[in-house]
Scaffold this motif. Structure first.
Motif, PDB file in Angstrom:
ATOM      1  N   ILE A 226       0.851  -1.127  -0.035  1.00  0.00           N
ATOM      2  CA  ILE A 226       0.008   0.062  -0.168  1.00  0.00           C
ATOM      3  C   ILE A 226       0.817   1.334   0.018  1.00  0.00           C
ATOM      4  O   ILE A 226       0.401   2.072  -0.795  1.00  0.00           O
ATOM      5  N   LEU A 227       1.913   1.392   0.555  1.00  0.00           N
ATOM      6  CA  LEU A 227       2.826   2.522   0.724  1.00  0.00           C
ATOM      7  C   LEU A 227       3.601   2.554  -0.448  1.00  0.00           C
ATOM      8  O   LEU A 227       3.693   3.806  -0.809  1.00  0.00           O
ATOM      9  N   TYR A 228       4.031   1.409  -1.071  1.00  0.00           N
ATOM     10  CA  TYR A 228       4.557   1.385  -2.367  1.00  0.00           C
ATOM     11  C   TYR A 228       3.583   2.080  -3.501  1.00  0.00           C
ATOM     12  O   TYR A 228       4.110   2.742  -4.416  1.00  0.00           O
ATOM     13  N   ALA A 229       2.337   1.693  -3.430  1.00  0.00           N
ATOM     14  CA  ALA A 229       1.380   2.088  -4.552  1.00  0.00           C
ATOM     15  C   ALA A 229       1.257   3.709  -4.230  1.00  0.00           C
ATOM     16  O   ALA A 229       1.061   4.435  -4.941  1.00  0.00           O
ATOM     17  N   LEU A 230       1.214   3.999  -2.882  1.00  0.00           N
ATOM     18  CA  LEU A 230       0.992   5.527  -2.790  1.00  0.00           C
ATOM     19  C   LEU A 230       2.055   6.326  -3.562  1.00  0.00           C
ATOM     20  O   LEU A 230       2.195   7.306  -4.073  1.00  0.00           O
TER      21      LEU A 230
END
Length: 638
Positions: free
Chosen positions: A68-72
């Motif tokens: 999820i952090l990578y996606a952001l």
């Protein structure tokens, strides 16, 4: 191949996420291959399309959660993210997060043989206080070097094949077009990722849990191949284990209750009680001849054709055997309910003057056993510390180097300490030697040799010898003839026969009740069902205990073979066996019903057959009473 093209950040993100899916699937293939004897023979009897669909659903959820952090970093509509430094940080994050996921999946493929399921947060809690995990993990890396190398190669490939988007930080950009397009991508990604995490798009879809994997397979044990370890850890973090199932009173058999009133007219006979909980000592090993002494002990004892454990781990066995609390959903003393008022054999017999002590040869505090023993009424605890302090024994020289004092000397210590106790007493010992890494003392290495078929066999033979020597010493003690002995295992471990690799066979445990004089226990092989949670009410009855108490099992002295039953919880499925039949229930509907005596390999699912409804009512009653008592702190009679 992508680096030669003008790859945008969203496109690079999609390609890299696809690589994560490939990594998860490769880990799953390895997981099944590592456990082929347990999973492979039955898993592919299910439709391949269903297996793939289920696997992708759980992989999607795990990948979206963990990334999820990578996606952001990749999708936020900010032009700053196009800089080279930002993208390098994103690459490091992607490889690190998914590298951890790869390591978790590969490592869990080894642990499956001990638990029969994917690792959940309760497993991490189980071992959080152990000081020897470094040496154990080190040994596993050596033993499974090929998994270590596979993990290194896969993580290297994540780094090497990672697609960096084209850098446009220094190029002229149409900011209106850029922000419009990137905002649209980000807005579209939000509902897609929420749906992927939950496992579906419709409003009626509840977030998927580990139990949902059962819809893609025929047997609960196969659910491990559908799941992945990151998902199992995420979905069991901070979850409430026990809640009212909401069954209508008309659905359940309201005659069931865990309250045992006792016989107020009974007079306690002051029989000592000795409970031997033998590590990993499944019924299969006794039946196949690896434990000749224990097999001979059965001949003069009360035993049952169909006896079962109520869990698959050591921390399941303790509450089941000593407090008549089965493992439902999560191990009892890793849940908030463990803070409830709770009793057990020690607590109840302590009320009528029994001395009580618990023995375990590991470091004091190991596995949470000391805390549980104290909470359930044991007044004394004897661990490795107390053993080392006893000058009659060799202290650290008898340590197995990994877990605990070897069984042979520790069981001798156990026998000697009971001789020093005031009668009547109630004691329990938890052995340790028949445990991974499956070693025996050096002096027995040439006697109990490694077995290519199953390494635990040498340990079972050694522990059987240790139990024989324990009884030889016990027979010489003044308390021996005034004692009722109970022998069972904490859980099973491994299998050689297909019959013990079924959803029911994996719980097959010895249950032996032995009275040297035959005064209160007559030697008999009964043809009914028995389980670990029956030990507490049965033993209390044998001692003439006359007070009310809570126990989820049955008094086998007062229950005929047609009425006895056993419960367990397997990968989100409640299991119930009674008479000739074995029922599986996911909390809402029956998923399996088998005539296990005629069909021991559980190949013919006969859902809808007679007796299913009555068995289901009883099972629902047990579940409902269990959850109510856990929620409302009703595990003791006040």
């Amino acid at each position: 191949m992508f680096k030669k093209h003008n790859i945008s950040t969203p496109v690079a993100f999609v390609i890299n996420m696809a690589m994560a899916y490939v990594a998860y699937m490769l880990c799953r293939i390895e997981y099944v291959a590592e456990n082929w004897s347990a999973l492979g023979s039955s898993l592919f009897a299910n439709p391949l399309s269903g297996l793939l669909a289920g696997s992708l659903k759980f992989d999607t959820s795990a990948i979206l959660y963990t990334n999820i952090l990578y996606a952001l970093m990749m999708l936020l509509p900010l032009h700053y993210k196009e800089s080279r430094l930002w993208q390098k940080a994103a690459k490091w994050l992607f490889v690190m997060v998914n590298g951890i996921a790869i390591a978790a999946n590969l490592a869990d493929s080894v642990y499956f043989r001990y638990t029969g399921k994917r690792t959940t947060m309760s497993v991490l809690q189980e071992f959080e206080n152990e000081g020897n995990m470094g040496s154990i993990l080190g040994a596993e890396v050596i033993n499974h070097w090929y998994l270590f190398m596979l993990g290194i190669v896969m993580i290297y490939l994540l780094w090497k094949l990672y697609v960096m988007p084209s850098s446009r930080a220094n190029k002229k950009r149409n900011y209106i077009l850029y922000y419009t397009a990137n905002t649209l991508v980000f807005v579209l990604y939000i509902p897609l990722t929420i749906a992927g995490m939950r496992g579906g798009f419709t409003h009626a879809v509840r977030p998927i849990t580990i139990s949902n994997a059962n819809q893609y397979v025929s047997h609960p044990k196969e659910a491990a191949a559908i799941l992945n370890t990151p998902f199992s850890l995420i979905r069991t973090t901070g979850k409430k284990s026990f809640k009212d199932p909401g069954y209508a009173i008309t659905e359940i058999d309201d005659t069931y209750t865990a309250l045992h009133n006792g016989n107020s007219q009974s007079v306690p006979n002051k029989k000592n009680v000795v409970v031997l909980i033998v590590e990993s000592f499944g019924r299969e090993y006794v039946e196949e001849g690896f434990a000749p002494f224990v097999k001979s002990l059965e001949q003069g004892s009360l035993t049952f054709d169909y006896s079962y454990a109520n869990g698959r781990k050591s921390i399941d066995g303790m509450p089941s055997i000593l407090s008549s609390i089965p493992m439902f959903v999560e191990p009892f003393f890793l849940t908030p309910a463990s803070l409830n008022n709770v009793s057990g054999l020690a607590g109840e017999l302590g009320k009528i003057g029994y001395s009580t002590a618990f023995f375990h040869g590991a470091e004091n505090g190991s596995m949470g056993f000391e805390a549980f023993a104290k909470a359930t009424g044991f007044k004394k605890y004897y661990g490795r510390t107390e053993y080392n302090a006893d000058k009659r024994f060799d202290g650290d020289d008898d340590f197995d180097g990994t877990w605990a004092i070897w069984d042979e000397p520790f069981l001798q210590f156990y026998a000697q300490k009971m001789t020093e106790m005031q009668q009547p007493f109630m004691t329990a010992v938890f052995t340790a030697s028949s445990h991974h890494p499956f070693n025996v003392p050096d002096k027995y290495a040439d006697i109990y040799k490694d077995d290519d078929k199953n390494s635990i066999h040498r340990c079972i033979r050694y522990t059987d010898m240790a139990i024989r020597k324990f009884f030889e010493t016990a027979r010489k003690q003044a308390w021996y003839n005034n004692t009722v002995f109970v022998l069972t295992c904490d859980h099973t471990n491994g299998f050689d026969s297909d019959m013990y690799n079924t959803d029911l066979g994996l719980y097959a445990a010895p249950l032996i009740i032995f009275d040297p004089t035959g005064e209160v226990v007559k030697p008999e092989r009964r043809h009914g069902v028995a389980q670990q949670i029956d030990i507490m009410p049965t033993v209390l009855s044998l001692t003439g205990y006359n007070k009310p108490y809570i126990a989820f099992g049955q008094d086998l002295t007062k229950t005929n073979d047609e009425a006895t039953w056993a419960v367990s919880y397997n990968n989100g499925i409640y299991q119930f066996v009674k008479g000739d039949y074995f029922l599986q229930f996911d909390g809402r509907k029956v998923t399996g019903f088998y005539d296990f005596k005629q069909d021991p390999l559980l190949k013919n699912n006969v859902i809808g057959k007679a007796k299913q409804d009555s068995m289901l009512r009883t099972l629902k009653a047990v579940i409902a009473d269990y959850m109510k008592r856990m929620e409302n702190n009703q595990l003791v009679v006040k």
